[in-house]
Design a protein around this motif. Structure first.
Motif, PDB file in Angstrom:
ATOM      1  N   GLU A 190       0.488  -1.228   0.019  1.00  0.00           N
ATOM      2  CA  GLU A 190       0.060   0.091   0.197  1.00  0.00           C
ATOM      3  C   GLU A 190       0.772   1.425   0.300  1.00  0.00           C
ATOM      4  N   ASN A 191       2.118   1.185   0.472  1.00  0.00           N
ATOM      5  CA  ASN A 191       2.735   2.303   0.412  1.00  0.00           C
ATOM      6  C   ASN A 191       4.067   2.221  -1.128  1.00  0.00           C
ATOM      7  N   PHE A 192       3.715   1.743  -2.381  1.00  0.00           N
ATOM      8  CA  PHE A 192       4.257   1.781  -3.206  1.00  0.00           C
ATOM      9  C   PHE A 192       3.070   2.668  -3.939  1.00  0.00           C
ATOM     10  N   VAL A 193       3.479   3.236  -5.316  1.00  0.00           N
ATOM     11  CA  VAL A 193       3.514   4.818  -5.422  1.00  0.00           C
ATOM     12  C   VAL A 193       0.924   4.663  -6.521  1.00  0.00           C
ATOM     13  N   THR A 194       0.841   3.014  -6.965  1.00  0.00           N
ATOM     14  CA  THR A 194       0.025   2.994  -7.676  1.00  0.00           C
ATOM     15  C   THR A 194      -0.940   2.455  -6.784  1.00  0.00           C
ATOM     16  N   ARG A 195      -0.240   1.579  -6.436  1.00  0.00           N
ATOM     17  CA  ARG A 195      -1.737   1.291  -5.295  1.00  0.00           C
ATOM     18  C   ARG A 195      -2.086   2.335  -3.899  1.00  0.00           C
ATOM     19  N   LYS A 196      -1.153   3.117  -4.061  1.00  0.00           N
ATOM     20  CA  LYS A 196      -1.388   4.565  -2.727  1.00  0.00           C
ATOM     21  C   LYS A 196      -2.274   5.519  -3.784  1.00  0.00           C
ATOM     22  N   ILE A 197      -2.615   5.086  -4.909  1.00  0.00           N
ATOM     23  CA  ILE A 197      -2.884   5.867  -6.070  1.00  0.00           C
ATOM     24  C   ILE A 197      -4.605   5.797  -5.364  1.00  0.00           C
ATOM     25  N   THR A 198      -4.794   3.965  -5.987  1.00  0.00           N
ATOM     26  CA  THR A 198      -6.037   3.259  -6.234  1.00  0.00           C
ATOM     27  C   THR A 198      -7.030   3.260  -5.314  1.00  0.00           C
ATOM     28  N   LEU A 199      -5.874   3.131  -3.933  1.00  0.00           N
ATOM     29  CA  LEU A 199      -6.184   2.611  -3.058  1.00  0.00           C
ATOM     30  C   LEU A 199      -7.097   3.624  -1.981  1.00  0.00           C
ATOM     31  N   SER A 200      -6.056   5.013  -2.253  1.00  0.00           N
ATOM     32  CA  SER A 200      -6.774   6.081  -1.646  1.00  0.00           C
ATOM     33  C   SER A 200      -8.064   6.789  -2.547  1.00  0.00           C
ATOM     34  N   LEU A 201      -7.923   7.116  -3.252  1.00  0.00           N
ATOM     35  CA  LEU A 201      -9.135   6.911  -4.608  1.00  0.00           C
ATOM     36  C   LEU A 201     -10.109   6.740  -4.467  1.00  0.00           C
ATOM     37  N   LEU A 215      -5.055  12.770  -0.247  1.00  0.00           N
ATOM     38  CA  LEU A 215      -4.704  11.846  -1.279  1.00  0.00           C
ATOM     39  C   LEU A 215      -2.993  12.692  -0.898  1.00  0.00           C
ATOM     40  N   TYR A 216      -1.678  12.209  -0.774  1.00  0.00           N
ATOM     41  CA  TYR A 216      -0.413  13.580  -0.640  1.00  0.00           C
ATOM     42  C   TYR A 216       0.597  12.171  -1.309  1.00  0.00           C
ATOM     43  N   LEU A 217       1.037  13.224  -2.148  1.00  0.00           N
ATOM     44  CA  LEU A 217       1.826  12.203  -3.099  1.00  0.00           C
ATOM     45  C   LEU A 217       3.273  13.531  -3.230  1.00  0.00           C
ATOM     46  N   GLY A 218       4.206  12.589  -3.333  1.00  0.00           N
ATOM     47  CA  GLY A 218       5.960  12.878  -3.880  1.00  0.00           C
ATOM     48  C   GLY A 218       5.647  13.439  -5.033  1.00  0.00           C
ATOM     49  N   THR A 241     -10.275  19.569  -2.382  1.00  0.00           N
ATOM     50  CA  THR A 241      -9.029  19.669  -2.959  1.00  0.00           C
ATOM     51  C   THR A 241      -8.573  17.933  -2.198  1.00  0.00           C
ATOM     52  N   ILE A 242      -8.997  16.933  -3.965  1.00  0.00           N
ATOM     53  CA  ILE A 242      -8.646  15.726  -2.841  1.00  0.00           C
ATOM     54  C   ILE A 242      -7.298  15.213  -3.784  1.00  0.00           C
ATOM     55  N   VAL A 243      -6.373  15.743  -4.393  1.00  0.00           N
ATOM     56  CA  VAL A 243      -4.936  15.163  -4.750  1.00  0.00           C
ATOM     57  C   VAL A 243      -3.989  16.800  -3.743  1.00  0.00           C
TER      58      VAL A 243
END
Ligand code: NAP
Ligand code: GDD
Length: 346
Positions: free
Chosen positions: A192-203, A214-217, A291-293
């Motif tokens: 869950e802390n790799f970026v693709t999964r973080k995105i799909t799970l958070s959305l 969803l907070y990203l780098g 604000t979602i991202v």
């Protein structure tokens, strides 16, 4: 008699898919698991019922890449035909916080396992999970087996050590020891802390009203993203070749983190507006005005790998292996799984 395989990292994304594949191919599958205070077998739970029973789908053994004795014991108990070394401290960002530990497990752990195999004198084949992170700050437009390495993180450096050690054992001792240099591959089982999964799970969580933002780098980094079940098939094929050789597995397409994020929002029919710039950039849901991202410097790395694009033509030519799933299909597969968990159908 059934072939026997040992998988280190069987509880991880790739280990779980590889275990399923080898069971289908009628192997006796043995996995190395570490003791944890919480349950860490969610990805292989469906293969674990009745462990200890003669008809169990997989056999699990307590061990750790930091503990040579456990590795020696498992090899001597199982006497495998094939060993897949998938265990690692596998998170690039975390490796900057824990460089020594990452070196101990991801680099020296490979030495421990190769030495256990060499001294046990078992004729088993050995697969090392090498990574496109080896290429790091590459200047090559596409990376293949001949491209020079320039790792950019403690993780990348540890994987470079393990890559060369695997080659060294092949050349020094005539062992069947091979590297699969795999570019990023994802799935609903991705951590869950790799970026693709973080995105799909958070959305999915945002749609379900369980998460605000969803907070990203770094959104500009580009990766060659494939689908994990296809990549474990490639690992197996690498191990079935008459000669031990190293192979790149990749899709041959690249996309940025931003591309993946926007693709996912499109799949979910989220209409968005980009506001601000630089570190203040945000994505607002135009329907709700929320604000979602947003960006958080916490997720920036001290050194970044900006661009990866793999050339897997050797794998296509010699293994008949080719990645099939597109990034659009990958995003859909991952979103469907995460939304299903929230009771949302796409
Ligand atoms: P993952 O989901 O993070 O799984 C890592 C596995 O290693 C887990 O089973 C973990 O066990 C185990 N592990 C960690 N430390 C260990 C230790 N000290 N002793 C024994 N086991 C330990 O990784 P993955 O995505 O499946 O990747 C598999 C391998 O391929 C890794 O070596 C990774 O670095 C490499 N790789 C991955 C990709 C990719 O895009 N996925 C690309 C190239 C290379 P717990 O469950 O107990 O934590
Ligand atoms: N994890 C994470 N979290 N990455 C983010 C985030 C965030 O919030 N925001 C942006 N990124 C960027 C990272 O800076 C990186 O450029 C990119 O997204 C991908 O990061 P990860 O998904 O963590 O994967 P990785 O490419 O660093 O490493 C994965 O692939 C390697 C193969 O190239 C791992 O699976 C490694 O084990 C593997 O070797």
């Amino acid at each position: 008699m059934k072939k026997r395989a040992i998988i280190t990292g069987i509880t991880g994304q790739d280990g779980s898919y590889l275990a399923e594949l080898l069971i289908q191919k009628d192997y006796e599958v043995h996995g190395v698991v570490r003791r944890a205070s919480t349950f860490n077998r969610g990805r292989i739970d469906h293969l674990c019922s009745d462990v200890g029973h003669p008809d169990a789908a997989i056999y699990l053994h307590y061990g750790d890449l930091g503990d040579s004795n456990s590795l020696l014991r498992i090899l001597s108990d199982v006497k495998p035909d094939e060993i897949y070394n998938l265990a690692a401290q596998s998170h690039v960002g975390v490796s900057f916080d824990m460089p020594e530990y990452t070196g101990d497990i991801t680099a020296l752990g490979t030495t421990r396992l190769l030495e256990a195999l060499r001294t046990s004198k078992l004729p088993a084949k050995f697969y090392q999970a090498s990574s496109s992170e080896l290429y790091g700050k590459t200047t090559s437009p596409m990376q293949n087996e001949e491209t020079p390495f320039y790792p950019r993180s403690p993780y990348g450096c540890a994987k470079a050590y393990a890559y060369y050690l695997t080659r060294n054992y092949r050349e020094s001792y005539g062992m069947y020891a091979v590297n699969g240099i795999l570019f990023n591959h994802e799935s609903p089982r991705r951590g869950e802390n790799f970026v693709t999964r973080k995105i799909t799970l958070s959305l999915a969580n945002i749609l379900a009203g369980k998460q605000e933002c969803l907070y990203l780098g770094n959104l500009e980094a580009k990766r060659d993203w494939g689908y994990a079940p296809e990549f474990v098939e490639g690992m197996w094929k690498i191990m079935q070749q008459p000669e031990p050789e190293d192979y790149v597995l990749a899709t041959g397409r690249t996309a940025s983190v931003r591309d993946f994020l926007e693709l996912c929002m499109k799949h979910l029919h989220i209409r968005y507006e980009r506001k601000g710039s630089g570190k203040d950039e945000t994505y607002t849901d135009t329907k709700t005005g929320r604000t979602i991202v947003a960006l958080d410097p916490l997720y920036h790395r001290p050194a970044e790998v900006d661009f990866l694009l793999g050339d897997a033509s050797k794998a296509k030519r010699k293994l008949g292996w080719e990645a099939k799933t597109t990034i659009e299909e990958l995003a859909r597969i991952m979103l469907e799984a995460d939304c299903r968990e929230q009771g949302i159908s796409l």
